[in-house]
Design a protein around this motif. Structure first.
Motif, PDB file in Angstrom:
ATOM      1  N   UNK A 104       0.832  -1.194   0.000  1.00  0.00           N
ATOM      2  CA  UNK A 104       0.000   0.000   0.000  1.00  0.00           C
ATOM      3  C   UNK A 104       0.870   1.248   0.000  1.00  0.00           C
ATOM      4  N   UNK A 105       0.402   2.267  -0.695  1.00  0.00           N
ATOM      5  CA  UNK A 105       1.032   3.589  -0.634  1.00  0.00           C
ATOM      6  C   UNK A 105      -0.054   4.644  -0.803  1.00  0.00           C
ATOM      7  N   UNK A 106       0.113   5.738  -0.070  1.00  0.00           N
ATOM      8  CA  UNK A 106      -0.808   6.863  -0.163  1.00  0.00           C
ATOM      9  C   UNK A 106      -0.188   7.914  -1.079  1.00  0.00           C
ATOM     10  N   UNK A 107      -1.002   8.485  -1.940  1.00  0.00           N
ATOM     11  CA  UNK A 107      -0.534   9.527  -2.854  1.00  0.00           C
ATOM     12  C   UNK A 107      -0.018  10.721  -2.063  1.00  0.00           C
ATOM     13  N   UNK A 108       1.185  11.150  -2.398  1.00  0.00           N
ATOM     14  CA  UNK A 108       1.752  12.371  -1.821  1.00  0.00           C
ATOM     15  C   UNK A 108       1.579  13.473  -2.863  1.00  0.00           C
ATOM     16  N   UNK A 109       1.061  14.642  -2.495  1.00  0.00           N
ATOM     17  CA  UNK A 109       0.804  15.697  -3.481  1.00  0.00           C
ATOM     18  C   UNK A 109       2.026  16.090  -4.315  1.00  0.00           C
ATOM     19  N   UNK A 110       3.212  15.999  -3.756  1.00  0.00           N
ATOM     20  CA  UNK A 110       4.408  16.405  -4.503  1.00  0.00           C
ATOM     21  C   UNK A 110       4.846  15.357  -5.525  1.00  0.00           C
ATOM     22  N   UNK A 111       4.401  14.107  -5.353  1.00  0.00           N
ATOM     23  CA  UNK A 111       4.899  13.032  -6.221  1.00  0.00           C
ATOM     24  C   UNK A 111       3.828  12.371  -7.078  1.00  0.00           C
ATOM     25  N   UNK A 113       0.244   9.951  -8.118  1.00  0.00           N
ATOM     26  CA  UNK A 113      -0.193   8.561  -8.100  1.00  0.00           C
ATOM     27  C   UNK A 113       0.803   7.606  -8.742  1.00  0.00           C
ATOM     28  N   UNK A 114       1.506   8.052  -9.757  1.00  0.00           N
ATOM     29  CA  UNK A 114       2.498   7.177 -10.404  1.00  0.00           C
ATOM     30  C   UNK A 114       3.552   6.744  -9.378  1.00  0.00           C
ATOM     31  N   UNK A 115       4.039   7.684  -8.576  1.00  0.00           N
ATOM     32  CA  UNK A 115       5.017   7.360  -7.537  1.00  0.00           C
ATOM     33  C   UNK A 115       4.385   6.467  -6.464  1.00  0.00           C
ATOM     34  N   UNK A 116       3.117   6.714  -6.134  1.00  0.00           N
ATOM     35  CA  UNK A 116       2.430   5.871  -5.151  1.00  0.00           C
ATOM     36  C   UNK A 116       2.303   4.442  -5.675  1.00  0.00           C
ATOM     37  N   UNK A 117       2.023   4.289  -6.976  1.00  0.00           N
ATOM     38  CA  UNK A 117       1.926   2.958  -7.570  1.00  0.00           C
ATOM     39  C   UNK A 117       3.277   2.234  -7.455  1.00  0.00           C
ATOM     40  N   UNK A 118       4.354   2.932  -7.759  1.00  0.00           N
ATOM     41  CA  UNK A 118       5.685   2.325  -7.660  1.00  0.00           C
ATOM     42  C   UNK A 118       6.008   1.952  -6.217  1.00  0.00           C
ATOM     43  N   UNK A 119       5.622   2.805  -5.272  1.00  0.00           N
ATOM     44  CA  UNK A 119       5.861   2.532  -3.855  1.00  0.00           C
ATOM     45  C   UNK A 119       5.028   1.336  -3.374  1.00  0.00           C
ATOM     46  N   UNK A 120       3.766   1.276  -3.780  1.00  0.00           N
ATOM     47  CA  UNK A 120       2.902   0.151  -3.396  1.00  0.00           C
ATOM     48  C   UNK A 120       3.427  -1.152  -3.989  1.00  0.00           C
TER      49      UNK A 120
END
Length: 138
Positions: A104-111, A113-120
Protein backbone atom coordinates in the motif's frame (compact mmCIF):
# COMPACT_ATOMS: atom_id res chain seq x y z
CA UNK A 1 -5.41 1.47 -15.40
CA UNK A 2 -2.96 4.11 -16.60
CA UNK A 3 -5.72 6.28 -18.05
CA UNK A 4 -7.86 6.10 -14.89
CA UNK A 5 -4.81 6.86 -12.74
CA UNK A 6 -4.13 9.95 -14.86
CA UNK A 7 -7.72 11.11 -14.52
CA UNK A 8 -7.67 10.59 -10.76
CA UNK A 9 -4.29 12.35 -10.47
CA UNK A 10 -5.79 15.42 -12.16
CA UNK A 11 -8.79 15.28 -9.81
CA UNK A 12 -6.54 14.94 -6.75
CA UNK A 13 -4.45 17.93 -7.84
CA UNK A 14 -7.51 20.05 -8.50
CA UNK A 15 -9.51 19.25 -5.37
CA UNK A 16 -6.83 18.11 -2.94
CA UNK A 17 -8.40 14.69 -2.37
CA UNK A 18 -6.28 11.87 -0.95
CA UNK A 19 -5.91 8.59 -2.82
CA UNK A 20 -4.38 5.25 -1.96
CA UNK A 21 -2.90 2.59 -4.22
CA UNK A 22 -2.82 -1.10 -3.30
CA UNK A 23 -0.74 -3.58 -5.31
CA UNK A 24 -1.74 -7.25 -5.06
CA UNK A 25 0.20 -10.28 -6.31
CA UNK A 26 -1.45 -13.69 -6.15
CA UNK A 27 0.78 -16.42 -4.76
CA UNK A 28 0.98 -19.74 -6.55
CA UNK A 29 -0.78 -19.00 -9.84
CA UNK A 30 2.11 -20.41 -11.87
CA UNK A 31 2.00 -23.59 -9.79
CA UNK A 32 -1.76 -23.92 -10.29
CA UNK A 33 -1.29 -23.55 -14.07
CA UNK A 34 1.57 -26.06 -14.10
CA UNK A 35 -0.12 -28.67 -11.91
CA UNK A 36 -3.73 -28.37 -13.04
CA UNK A 37 -3.71 -26.55 -16.38
CA UNK A 38 -4.51 -23.07 -17.59
CA UNK A 39 -8.27 -23.50 -17.20
CA UNK A 40 -7.83 -24.08 -13.46
CA UNK A 41 -5.53 -21.05 -13.32
CA UNK A 42 -8.23 -18.99 -15.02
CA UNK A 43 -10.72 -20.17 -12.38
CA UNK A 44 -8.22 -19.10 -9.70
CA UNK A 45 -8.02 -15.63 -11.28
CA UNK A 46 -11.80 -15.32 -11.54
CA UNK A 47 -12.19 -16.35 -7.89
CA UNK A 48 -9.60 -13.73 -6.90
CA UNK A 49 -11.35 -11.06 -8.99
CA UNK A 50 -14.68 -11.78 -7.29
CA UNK A 51 -13.11 -11.67 -3.82
CA UNK A 52 -11.39 -8.36 -4.61
CA UNK A 53 -14.51 -6.86 -6.20
CA UNK A 54 -16.54 -7.62 -3.08
CA UNK A 55 -13.96 -5.78 -0.93
CA UNK A 56 -13.54 -2.54 -2.87
CA UNK A 57 -15.92 0.38 -2.67
CA UNK A 58 -18.17 1.20 -5.60
CA UNK A 59 -16.09 4.21 -6.72
CA UNK A 60 -12.66 2.51 -6.40
CA UNK A 61 -10.83 1.17 -9.43
CA UNK A 62 -9.83 -2.50 -9.51
CA UNK A 63 -7.72 -3.68 -12.43
CA UNK A 64 -5.74 -6.72 -13.43
CA UNK A 65 -2.37 -5.18 -14.26
CA UNK A 66 -0.30 -8.32 -14.94
CA UNK A 67 -0.50 -12.09 -15.11
CA UNK A 68 -1.16 -12.56 -11.42
CA UNK A 69 -1.18 -8.93 -10.30
CA UNK A 70 -4.02 -6.56 -9.50
CA UNK A 71 -4.09 -2.90 -8.61
CA UNK A 72 -6.61 -0.95 -6.56
CA UNK A 73 -6.92 2.80 -6.87
CA UNK A 74 -8.87 3.87 -3.80
CA UNK A 75 -10.19 7.36 -4.43
CA UNK A 76 -10.73 9.87 -1.63
CA UNK A 77 -8.99 7.39 0.64
CA UNK A 78 -6.44 8.32 3.31
CA UNK A 79 -3.93 6.01 5.00
CA UNK A 80 -6.32 4.77 7.69
CA UNK A 81 -9.10 3.92 5.25
CA UNK A 82 -6.50 2.42 2.88
CA UNK A 83 -5.25 0.04 5.55
CA UNK A 84 -8.83 -0.97 6.35
CA UNK A 85 -9.45 -1.61 2.66
CA UNK A 86 -6.26 -3.68 2.37
CA UNK A 87 -7.36 -5.76 5.37
CA UNK A 88 -10.73 -6.41 3.66
CA UNK A 89 -8.99 -7.38 0.43
CA UNK A 90 -6.68 -9.77 2.27
CA UNK A 91 -9.57 -11.23 4.30
CA UNK A 92 -11.70 -11.84 1.20
CA UNK A 93 -8.82 -13.50 -0.63
CA UNK A 94 -8.06 -15.71 2.38
CA UNK A 95 -11.74 -16.67 2.67
CA UNK A 96 -11.65 -17.63 -1.03
CA UNK A 97 -8.60 -19.83 -0.38
CA UNK A 98 -6.22 -17.53 -2.24
CA UNK A 99 -2.85 -16.46 -0.87
CA UNK A 100 -1.54 -13.06 -1.93
CA UNK A 101 1.00 -10.39 -1.12
CA UNK A 102 -0.21 -6.80 -0.85
CA UNK A 103 1.48 -3.42 -0.67
CA UNK A 104 0.00 0.00 0.00
CA UNK A 105 1.03 3.59 -0.63
CA UNK A 106 -0.81 6.86 -0.16
CA UNK A 107 -0.53 9.53 -2.85
CA UNK A 108 1.75 12.37 -1.82
CA UNK A 109 0.80 15.70 -3.48
CA UNK A 110 4.41 16.41 -4.50
CA UNK A 111 4.90 13.03 -6.22
CA UNK A 112 1.49 11.88 -7.44
CA UNK A 113 -0.19 8.56 -8.10
CA UNK A 114 2.50 7.18 -10.40
CA UNK A 115 5.02 7.36 -7.54
CA UNK A 116 2.43 5.87 -5.15
CA UNK A 117 1.93 2.96 -7.57
CA UNK A 118 5.68 2.33 -7.66
CA UNK A 119 5.86 2.53 -3.85
CA UNK A 120 2.90 0.15 -3.40
CA UNK A 121 4.44 -2.28 -5.90
CA UNK A 122 7.77 -2.21 -4.03
CA UNK A 123 5.97 -2.78 -0.71
CA UNK A 124 4.07 -5.72 -2.22
CA UNK A 125 7.30 -7.26 -3.55
CA UNK A 126 8.91 -6.85 -0.12
CA UNK A 127 5.92 -8.62 1.46
CA UNK A 128 6.18 -11.40 -1.12
CA UNK A 129 9.91 -11.89 -0.35
CA UNK A 130 9.14 -12.12 3.37
CA UNK A 131 6.34 -14.63 2.73
CA UNK A 132 8.60 -16.78 0.58
CA UNK A 133 11.41 -16.78 3.15
CA UNK A 134 9.17 -17.47 6.16
CA UNK A 135 9.24 -20.99 7.57
CA UNK A 136 6.13 -23.05 6.72
CA UNK A 137 3.32 -22.93 9.25
CA UNK A 138 1.81 -26.10 10.69
Amino acid sequence: WDHLMSLEEARCRRYGHPATIIAIDLNGLKQVNAAHGQARGDDHLRKAAVALTLAVRRHDVLARVGDDEFGVLAVECDAGAGHSLMARLHHNLTEAGISAACGLAVRHPAFGLRAAWEEADAAMRDTKRRQESAPPTR
